[in-house]
Design a protein around this motif. Sequence first.
Motif, mmCIF file in Angstrom:
data_model
loop_
_atom_site.group_PDB
_atom_site.id
_atom_site.type_symbol
_atom_site.label_atom_id
_atom_site.label_comp_id
_atom_site.label_asym_id
_atom_site.label_seq_id
_atom_site.Cartn_x
_atom_site.Cartn_y
_atom_site.Cartn_z
ATOM 1 N N VAL A 1 4.914 -9.098 -10.064
ATOM 2 C CA VAL A 1 3.783 -8.836 -9.155
ATOM 3 C C VAL A 1 2.624 -8.186 -9.902
ATOM 4 N N VAL A 2 2.930 -7.209 -10.766
ATOM 5 C CA VAL A 2 1.868 -6.534 -11.513
ATOM 6 C C VAL A 2 1.166 -7.510 -12.454
ATOM 7 N N LYS A 3 1.935 -8.302 -13.203
ATOM 8 C CA LYS A 3 1.355 -9.195 -14.221
ATOM 9 C C LYS A 3 0.524 -10.320 -13.606
ATOM 10 N N PRO B 1 -4.747 -9.021 -12.328
ATOM 11 C CA PRO B 1 -5.933 -9.865 -12.119
ATOM 12 C C PRO B 1 -6.858 -9.323 -11.025
ATOM 13 N N LEU B 2 -6.280 -8.803 -9.942
ATOM 14 C CA LEU B 2 -7.107 -8.242 -8.872
ATOM 15 C C LEU B 2 -7.852 -6.997 -9.340
ATOM 16 N N PHE B 3 -7.158 -6.108 -10.061
ATOM 17 C CA PHE B 3 -7.822 -4.914 -10.589
ATOM 18 C C PHE B 3 -8.954 -5.294 -11.551
ATOM 19 N N THR B 4 -8.693 -6.289 -12.396
ATOM 20 C CA THR B 4 -9.696 -6.705 -13.377
ATOM 21 C C THR B 4 -10.937 -7.281 -12.689
ATOM 22 N N ARG B 5 -10.725 -8.046 -11.634
ATOM 23 C CA ARG B 5 -11.856 -8.700 -10.975
ATOM 24 C C ARG B 5 -12.660 -7.758 -10.089
ATOM 25 N N PHE B 6 -11.986 -6.814 -9.439
ATOM 26 C CA PHE B 6 -12.667 -5.981 -8.448
ATOM 27 C C PHE B 6 -12.651 -4.489 -8.805
ATOM 28 N N ASP B 7 -12.546 -4.165 -10.106
ATOM 29 C CA ASP B 7 -12.414 -2.751 -10.480
ATOM 30 C C ASP B 7 -13.649 -1.918 -10.184
ATOM 31 N N ARG B 8 -14.800 -2.570 -9.934
ATOM 32 C CA ARG B 8 -16.006 -1.798 -9.621
ATOM 33 C C ARG B 8 -16.005 -1.284 -8.184
ATOM 34 N N PHE B 9 -15.108 -1.824 -7.356
ATOM 35 C CA PHE B 9 -14.997 -1.365 -5.969
ATOM 36 C C PHE B 9 -13.897 -0.287 -5.903
ATOM 37 N N HIS B 10 -14.306 0.966 -6.038
ATOM 38 C CA HIS B 10 -13.339 2.051 -6.164
ATOM 39 C C HIS B 10 -12.473 2.210 -4.921
ATOM 40 N N GLU B 11 -13.064 1.981 -3.761
ATOM 41 C CA GLU B 11 -12.280 2.083 -2.524
ATOM 42 C C GLU B 11 -11.156 1.050 -2.512
ATOM 43 N N TYR B 12 -11.465 -0.160 -3.021
ATOM 44 C CA TYR B 12 -10.454 -1.219 -3.064
ATOM 45 C C TYR B 12 -9.338 -0.884 -4.052
ATOM 46 N N VAL B 13 -9.710 -0.339 -5.210
ATOM 47 C CA VAL B 13 -8.711 0.054 -6.209
ATOM 48 C C VAL B 13 -7.761 1.095 -5.618
ATOM 49 N N ILE C 1 9.027 3.244 -10.064
ATOM 50 C CA ILE C 1 8.917 1.964 -10.769
ATOM 51 C C ILE C 1 7.536 1.355 -10.550
ATOM 52 N N ALA C 2 6.980 1.526 -9.346
ATOM 53 C CA ALA C 2 5.616 1.045 -9.091
ATOM 54 C C ALA C 2 4.623 1.679 -10.050
ATOM 55 N N GLY C 3 4.814 2.962 -10.330
ATOM 56 C CA GLY C 3 3.921 3.651 -11.251
ATOM 57 C C GLY C 3 4.119 3.224 -12.684
ATOM 58 N N ILE C 4 5.366 3.136 -13.117
ATOM 59 C CA ILE C 4 5.634 2.861 -14.531
ATOM 60 C C ILE C 4 5.246 1.437 -14.912
ATOM 61 N N THR C 5 5.276 0.494 -13.966
ATOM 62 C CA THR C 5 4.861 -0.877 -14.283
ATOM 63 C C THR C 5 3.346 -0.992 -14.417
ATOM 64 N N LEU C 6 2.616 -0.005 -13.895
ATOM 65 C CA LEU C 6 1.155 0.013 -14.051
ATOM 66 C C LEU C 6 0.697 0.905 -15.202
ATOM 67 N N ALA C 7 1.635 1.607 -15.833
ATOM 68 C CA ALA C 7 1.262 2.662 -16.786
ATOM 69 C C ALA C 7 0.462 2.152 -17.970
ATOM 70 N N THR C 8 0.727 0.925 -18.406
ATOM 71 C CA THR C 8 0.041 0.410 -19.597
ATOM 72 C C THR C 8 -1.310 -0.232 -19.278
ATOM 73 N N SER C 9 -1.638 -0.366 -18.002
ATOM 74 C CA SER C 9 -2.921 -0.972 -17.657
ATOM 75 C C SER C 9 -4.051 0.021 -17.902
ATOM 76 N N ARG C 10 -5.229 -0.507 -18.176
ATOM 77 C CA ARG C 10 -6.356 0.362 -18.504
ATOM 78 C C ARG C 10 -6.848 1.154 -17.303
ATOM 79 N N ILE C 11 -6.446 0.750 -16.108
ATOM 80 C CA ILE C 11 -6.922 1.427 -14.913
ATOM 81 C C ILE C 11 -5.943 2.483 -14.410
#
Length: 389
Positions: free
Chosen positions: A197-199, A204-216, A244-254
């Motif tokens: 799910v993360v990959k 992809p959603l975070f990368t496309r809409f990262d400027r919308f902080h409320e959405y992030v 596990i939800a946190g650790i799977t996102l840990a390497t992302s830039r966001i």
Amino acid sequence: MEEAALFQSFFLIFSGAAIVASLALFGRQPLLVAYIALGIALGPSGFAVIDNVELLAEISSIGIIFLLFLLGLDMQPQALLSVMRKATFVGLISSAIFLGLGYGIGRLFGFTSIECWVIGMALMFSSTIIGIKLLPTTVLHHKHLGELMVGLLLFQDFVAITCLMILLGGGAETLSPMQIGLSFAALPLLVLIAWVVVKFLLLPLFTRFDRFHEYVFLLAVGWCMGLAETAEILGLSREIGAFIAGITLATSRISQYIALSLKPLRDFFLILFFFSLGAQFKLSVLPEIALAAVVTAVAVLIIKPVVFRYLLGRQSERKVLAWDIGFRLGQISEFSLLIAFLAASQELIGSAASHLIQATAILTFLVSSYIVVLNFPNPIAIKDHLRRD
């Protein structure tokens, strides 16, 4: 009427917490002790101003989910490799010693075998609040002492997660090996689901809409809650799912932005959690566990520094540094309170064992913080030569 009562409870909790937190900071005390004390004062054992403690405890459990989600976000692979190199030996041996210490004390005071093991688990961990918050920033980020402290506390976090899985996989009367085995078997499936799910969706959603902080923010909360509920369906627990939800996102830039944005929400629910712990603390049980709590607290305050001093000395650390770390880690942890809460909710331990852990935590928080503030460099030292920002 119920809405009015709930609002009044929130008013009393957070207005009261603001007052006691201010007093605690002036008195150089850990804030969570102030929240627990407020819960005791306003709960059924005190002035009985707030009586819907069960509802508040249920709401506050969301704070534990966010706590473990943020803990996962901070678990960077580089940090894990560093921990394996620097802290594994000391962490493993010290955890085994403190587990045995807690088990022995529990046996001494007549607790059941499972209660003794849970008490032992509670004694394995040291407080991040006292260990890190009372460490000067320059030492924390740039010196060997800071690296060792972070490594040991991070290793203890992993041990704590394992203990939580064991407790949450247990039954009402005993820890069932079959249930624990099924829980661990379901874990790889949950990790695989999370990774896919993360990959292929979240990143992809975070990368496309990262400027919308409320959405992030919304997507991060939804991911945390969604995987927590998935874990519950698979027979694990919401807390493990959130981790596990946190650790799977840990390497992302966001990941660090998510961590910063969720901390106020986590703190909101954690204040409720520590308040509800205090509100559920039965002062009538205190005479029953007072001697055991004092003995346990004294044992922790004396034995933990000695164990860390000896183990770090064997790792070629200087004697002064080893004693410094030993005293900074010479208490039990916020995780100990969580273990007591979860074990009691799973009916693995009785009220006396749960209150013993809570009382020991409060005593060691208070005494250990005074030891550190009065004797070692820290940001809030009373003596000028010890004050380091």
